[in-house]
Design a protein around this motif. Sequence first.
Motif, PDB file in Angstrom:
ATOM      1  N   TYR A  89       5.884  15.929   4.935  1.00  0.00           N
ATOM      2  CA  TYR A  89       5.269  14.969   4.281  1.00  0.00           C
ATOM      3  C   TYR A  89       6.297  13.870   3.850  1.00  0.00           C
ATOM      4  CZ  TYR A  89       1.225  18.229   3.955  1.00  0.00           C
ATOM      5  OH  TYR A  89       0.221  18.962   4.163  1.00  0.00           O
ATOM      6  N   ALA A  90       6.039  12.525   3.651  1.00  0.00           N
ATOM      7  CA  ALA A  90       6.926  11.586   3.231  1.00  0.00           C
ATOM      8  C   ALA A  90       6.285  10.431   2.710  1.00  0.00           C
ATOM      9  CB  ALA A  90       7.739  10.918   4.430  1.00  0.00           C
ATOM     10  N   VAL A  91       7.085   9.670   1.781  1.00  0.00           N
ATOM     11  CA  VAL A  91       6.326   8.331   1.400  1.00  0.00           C
ATOM     12  C   VAL A  91       6.093   7.581   2.359  1.00  0.00           C
ATOM     13  CG1 VAL A  91       6.496   6.582  -0.507  1.00  0.00           C
ATOM     14  CG2 VAL A  91       7.527   8.984  -0.818  1.00  0.00           C
ATOM     15  N   SER A  92       5.283   6.858   2.545  1.00  0.00           N
ATOM     16  CA  SER A  92       4.978   5.642   3.520  1.00  0.00           C
ATOM     17  C   SER A  92       4.522   4.211   2.869  1.00  0.00           C
ATOM     18  CB  SER A  92       3.859   6.070   4.704  1.00  0.00           C
ATOM     19  OG  SER A  92       3.998   5.235   5.462  1.00  0.00           O
ATOM     20  N   HIS A  93       4.918   3.340   3.182  1.00  0.00           N
ATOM     21  CA  HIS A  93       4.713   2.003   2.605  1.00  0.00           C
ATOM     22  C   HIS A  93       3.985   1.271   3.721  1.00  0.00           C
ATOM     23  CE1 HIS A  93       5.753  -1.829  -0.116  1.00  0.00           C
ATOM     24  NE2 HIS A  93       4.221  -1.676   0.280  1.00  0.00           N
ATOM     25  N   ASP A  94       2.565   1.359   3.707  1.00  0.00           N
ATOM     26  CA  ASP A  94       1.743   0.541   4.867  1.00  0.00           C
ATOM     27  C   ASP A  94       1.708  -0.498   4.346  1.00  0.00           C
ATOM     28  OD1 ASP A  94       0.231  -0.018   6.771  1.00  0.00           O
ATOM     29  OD2 ASP A  94      -1.700   0.872   5.775  1.00  0.00           O
ATOM     30  N   GLY A 101      -3.769   6.830   3.876  1.00  0.00           N
ATOM     31  CA  GLY A 101      -4.862   5.843   2.900  1.00  0.00           C
ATOM     32  C   GLY A 101      -3.851   5.480   1.596  1.00  0.00           C
ATOM     33  N   THR A 102      -4.727   4.479   0.963  1.00  0.00           N
ATOM     34  CA  THR A 102      -4.040   4.001  -0.419  1.00  0.00           C
ATOM     35  C   THR A 102      -4.852   3.993  -1.641  1.00  0.00           C
ATOM     36  OG1 THR A 102      -2.454   2.380  -1.012  1.00  0.00           O
ATOM     37  CG2 THR A 102      -4.312   1.635  -0.143  1.00  0.00           C
ATOM     38  N   GLU A 127       0.832  -1.140   0.074  1.00  0.00           N
ATOM     39  CA  GLU A 127       0.022   0.169  -0.152  1.00  0.00           C
ATOM     40  C   GLU A 127       0.933   1.119  -0.177  1.00  0.00           C
ATOM     41  OE1 GLU A 127      -3.293   0.095   2.661  1.00  0.00           O
ATOM     42  OE2 GLU A 127      -3.538  -1.825   3.008  1.00  0.00           O
ATOM     43  N   VAL A 128       1.015   2.050  -1.064  1.00  0.00           N
ATOM     44  CA  VAL A 128       1.916   3.180  -1.039  1.00  0.00           C
ATOM     45  C   VAL A 128       0.593   4.106  -0.608  1.00  0.00           C
ATOM     46  CG1 VAL A 128       0.948   3.797  -3.504  1.00  0.00           C
ATOM     47  CG2 VAL A 128       3.055   4.747  -2.478  1.00  0.00           C
ATOM     48  N   GLU A 129       1.407   5.092   0.415  1.00  0.00           N
ATOM     49  CA  GLU A 129       0.717   5.978   1.081  1.00  0.00           C
ATOM     50  C   GLU A 129       1.276   7.416   1.233  1.00  0.00           C
ATOM     51  OE1 GLU A 129      -1.871   5.064   4.281  1.00  0.00           O
ATOM     52  OE2 GLU A 129      -2.108   3.077   3.571  1.00  0.00           O
ATOM     53  N   LEU A 130       0.703   8.603   1.268  1.00  0.00           N
ATOM     54  CA  LEU A 130       0.915   9.885   1.737  1.00  0.00           C
ATOM     55  C   LEU A 130       1.199   9.838   3.311  1.00  0.00           C
ATOM     56  CD1 LEU A 130       1.968  12.970   1.287  1.00  0.00           C
ATOM     57  CD2 LEU A 130      -0.432  13.355   1.431  1.00  0.00           C
ATOM     58  N   ALA A 131       2.086  10.106   3.753  1.00  0.00           N
ATOM     59  CA  ALA A 131       2.355  10.347   5.211  1.00  0.00           C
ATOM     60  C   ALA A 131       2.499  11.789   5.756  1.00  0.00           C
ATOM     61  CB  ALA A 131       3.542   9.637   5.619  1.00  0.00           C
ATOM     62  N   ALA A 161      -3.000  -5.802  -3.798  1.00  0.00           N
ATOM     63  CA  ALA A 161      -3.318  -7.375  -4.064  1.00  0.00           C
ATOM     64  C   ALA A 161      -4.791  -7.875  -3.618  1.00  0.00           C
ATOM     65  CB  ALA A 161      -2.350  -8.319  -3.327  1.00  0.00           C
ATOM     66  N   LEU A 162      -5.061  -7.336  -2.720  1.00  0.00           N
ATOM     67  CA  LEU A 162      -6.524  -7.896  -2.222  1.00  0.00           C
ATOM     68  C   LEU A 162      -7.487  -7.536  -3.228  1.00  0.00           C
ATOM     69  CD1 LEU A 162      -8.456  -8.503   0.328  1.00  0.00           C
ATOM     70  CD2 LEU A 162      -8.404  -6.416   0.664  1.00  0.00           C
TER      71      LEU A 162
END
Length: 283
Positions: A153-158, A245-246, A126-130, A251-252
């Motif tokens: 802000y940063a890139v977040s991988h949830d 959020g993403t 899940e790529v997200e805006l942090a 994959a789901l």
Amino acid sequence: MKLLRVGAPGEERPAVRTDDGRLLDLSSVALEIDGDFLASGGVERARAAVTEGGLPELDADGLRIGAPVARPGKIICVGLNYRDHAAETGAAIPPRPVVFMKDPGTVVGPYDEVLIPRGSVKTDWEVELAVVIGRRARYLDGPDAARAVIAGYAVSHDVSEREFQLEYSSQWDLGKSCETFNPLGPWLVTADEVGDPQNLGLHLSVNGVKRQDGHTRNMIFPVDHIVSYLSRHMVLEPGDVINTGTPAGVALGLPGTPYLRPGNTVELSVDGLGSQRQTFAQA
């Protein structure tokens, strides 16, 4: 300004990335980039030091990049915050933000190895805006007040384990808090440089195949609403991270649910905030 932390795990030093791609050592300005740094005017001190000149340059060759914020007090996540993602998972559009917490110990660097939990068959991306909070906040009144407490802000991988998340408990935390499940960075980009957070593209590929290609304008609840809403239910502290959020493409929601396996490589980015790359391994 782009703030980052470089060095081996547990031995990171603060740095700043200049517009021409150089890394400058901020150790003379701050011991860490963390909640105390943000709350005490650290961003302004770092900016002044860069302007004055004289900060030593770091050799970036072979230098590990860690998470840009050390030891976040909490990671607050918003689920189902993109209309297309809610649709692909069969969920109704939520009337208010869907909020859950993620163990802050999941945070690792943007290029660190990510571990698939033992027994997992449904590890997902899940790529997200942090959003990174820069000032203590409670009961914020409206979007202007919310924007005023955002450091950057940063890139977040949830990363998420869907069986643990959706089948093991009515709470989502089990599928969100496995070790290494939140790569963050490479940089903390200050809010003034980012501008409008609702004007950013999000991208993710797995083994070179594009899976997510979304945009923050499609958020159900925009960033300022999320920050204001959360502040009415909990105190936000400097250094706290909010995963917003993403978009669709996890994959789901894909045909055949192609969940991650050891050896898979995930690459992700958010416009203006840099990119990440992780190889997945078995825990």
